[in-house]
Write an enzyme that holds these catalytic residues in place. Structure first.
Site, PDB file in Angstrom:
ATOM      1  CE  LYS A  76      60.858  46.454  34.673  1.00 36.18           C
ATOM      2  NZ  LYS A  76      59.925  46.639  33.573  1.00 36.18           N
ATOM      3  CD  GLN A 120      60.277  48.720  30.603  1.00 33.57           C
ATOM      4  OE1 GLN A 120      60.567  47.596  31.026  1.00 33.57           O
ATOM      5  NE2 GLN A 120      59.685  49.617  31.365  1.00 33.57           N
ATOM      6  CG  ASP A 145      55.554  42.806  31.849  1.00 28.08           C
ATOM      7  OD1 ASP A 145      55.758  43.107  33.034  1.00 28.08           O
ATOM      8  OD2 ASP A 145      56.032  43.425  30.884  1.00 28.08           O
TER       9      ASP A 145
HETATM   10  N1  GUN Z   1      56.535  50.172  31.841  1.00 21.86           N
HETATM   11  C1  GUN Z   1      56.272  50.618  33.089  1.00 21.86           C
HETATM   12  N2  GUN Z   1      56.010  49.578  33.913  1.00 21.86           N
HETATM   13  C2  GUN Z   1      56.126  48.461  33.173  1.00 21.86           C
HETATM   14  C3  GUN Z   1      55.961  47.069  33.468  1.00 21.86           C
HETATM   15  O1  GUN Z   1      55.660  46.648  34.585  1.00 21.86           O
HETATM   16  N3  GUN Z   1      56.162  46.236  32.406  1.00 21.86           N
HETATM   17  C4  GUN Z   1      56.480  46.689  31.165  1.00 21.86           C
HETATM   18  N4  GUN Z   1      56.638  45.782  30.197  1.00 21.86           N
HETATM   19  N5  GUN Z   1      56.619  47.958  30.871  1.00 21.86           N
HETATM   20  C5  GUN Z   1      56.446  48.835  31.866  1.00 21.86           C
END
Ligand code: GUN
Length: 322
Positions: A76, A120, A145
């Site tokens: 990311k 996350q 998200d």
């Molecule tokens: N963990 C795995 N995929 C994601 C996601 O798309 N967003 C977040 N916040 N955590 C994750």
């Protein structure tokens, strides 16, 4: 009058492929995500020029130190840097309490120079932390998200233009669009009902006018349900659980799974597979996403898209003379 070639294309679009087994067309998330990232780079460049160095800004909050989260976060941050998004990684130790996590979220919520905030998941803490409380503490207008109940509620009601759509399902929709197969009127089957993949995927397909069946661990007749899917999206978290024989001829198959299975031929002793048995599904599907290189890169690209969108909304609100 149709030519033979155009007739065969039309029949294929309806899932008919005669008695000749051909391989599915592979839908590349690597290629599609690159196109999205290139478009966003241009949009951010324009913002910077038009608004005197303004840059979209994203905070990724991590609790603990899980290896998989570290890897996803690094993807990311790399994508953000390439696009020109100012991304900051805030790390809290696995001893952080729920109050400490909440305080971090509130401080980002109150910082007007940040446009997007994600926490996350899963949280890696030795303390009990209420996930729901944490995801709902993120200000809805920064919730890139799309996991807060405000954004999830809007999506479930079909207010697609007025919410942030969770990144993985949004990426899946983009990949389905790439096939040229229209969603409206199709029978879509989603496997999994998680808040992050299955449930929002159901909503997105529904509001794009598919008839949607969502299956889960208590669904008794999974192979039968899968065999009815013109569009199949799998987010079950179980390695290769969907077998090729279950898949309808010509279906669009989108695999959200990322699972590690032992493989002695690899230096690491393991390899990544999806939730769909790729080799057998590839013989029946019309279109299929690979793992890796399918949905994964799209999740990152859609997070960037949501962050840029959030910054654009911020500018619209705060630059009334525009
Ligand atoms: N963990 C795995 N995929 C994601 C996601 O798309 N967003 C977040 N916040 N955590 C994750």
């Amino acid at each position: 009058m149709f030519s033979l070639a155009s007739l065969s294309l039309r029949l294929r679009a309806f899932g008919y492929r005669g008695d000749r087994r051909t391989m599915a067309t592979v839908i590349s998330g690597n290629k599609t995500s690159k196109l999205v990232r290139q478009r966003l780079t241009k949009e951010v460049e324009q913002m910077k020029t038009q608004f005197l160095g303004f840059r979209p800004s994203l905070v990724v909050l991590q609790v603990g130190d899980r290896d998989d989260s570290n890897l996803y976060i690094s993807h990311k941050l790399k994508a953000a840097a390439e696009i020109g998004i100012d991304a900051k990684h805030v790390r809290l130790p696995n001893t952080a309490t729920q109050d400490e996590v909440l305080r971090s979220i509130i401080s980002v919520n109150e910082n007007p120079s940040v446009h997007g905030l994600i926490v996350q998941l899963p949280l890696d803490s030795v303390n009990h932390i209420d996930n729901e409380l944490i995801t709902n503490a993120v200000a809805p207008e920064k919730d890139v998200d799309g996991l807060s109940c405000i954004n999830a509620g809007k999506l479930s009601r079909g207010d697609l233009g007025d919410c942030f759509i969770p990144c993985t399902p949004n990426g899946c929709m983009e990949l389905i669009r790439q096939t040229g197969v229209s969603v409206a009127g199709k029978h879509a089957v989603v496997i999994g009902r998680s808040k992050i993949v299955g449930a929002p995927m159901h909503d997105l397909l529904l509001w794009n006018h598919a008839t949607v069946t969502t299956c889960h661990s208590k669904t008794p007749d999974l192979p039968v349900q899968v065999s009815r899917a013109d569009i199949l999206v799998v987010g079950a978290g179980r390695a290769e659980m969907v077998k090729g024989e279950w898949v309808k001829e010509g279906a669009v198959v989108i695999d959200c799974g990322i699972n590690h299975v032992p493989d002695e031929t690899k230096p690491s002793g393991k390899r990544v597979v999806g939730d769909v048995h790729y080799a057998s599904a590839n013989q029946r599907a019309g279109y299929i996403t690979p793992v890796p290189g399918g949905v994964g890169p799209m999740t990152v690209a859609m997070l960037m898209e949501n962050t840029v969108q959030s910054a654009q909304r911020f500018l619209l609100k705060n630059q009334p003379g525009r």
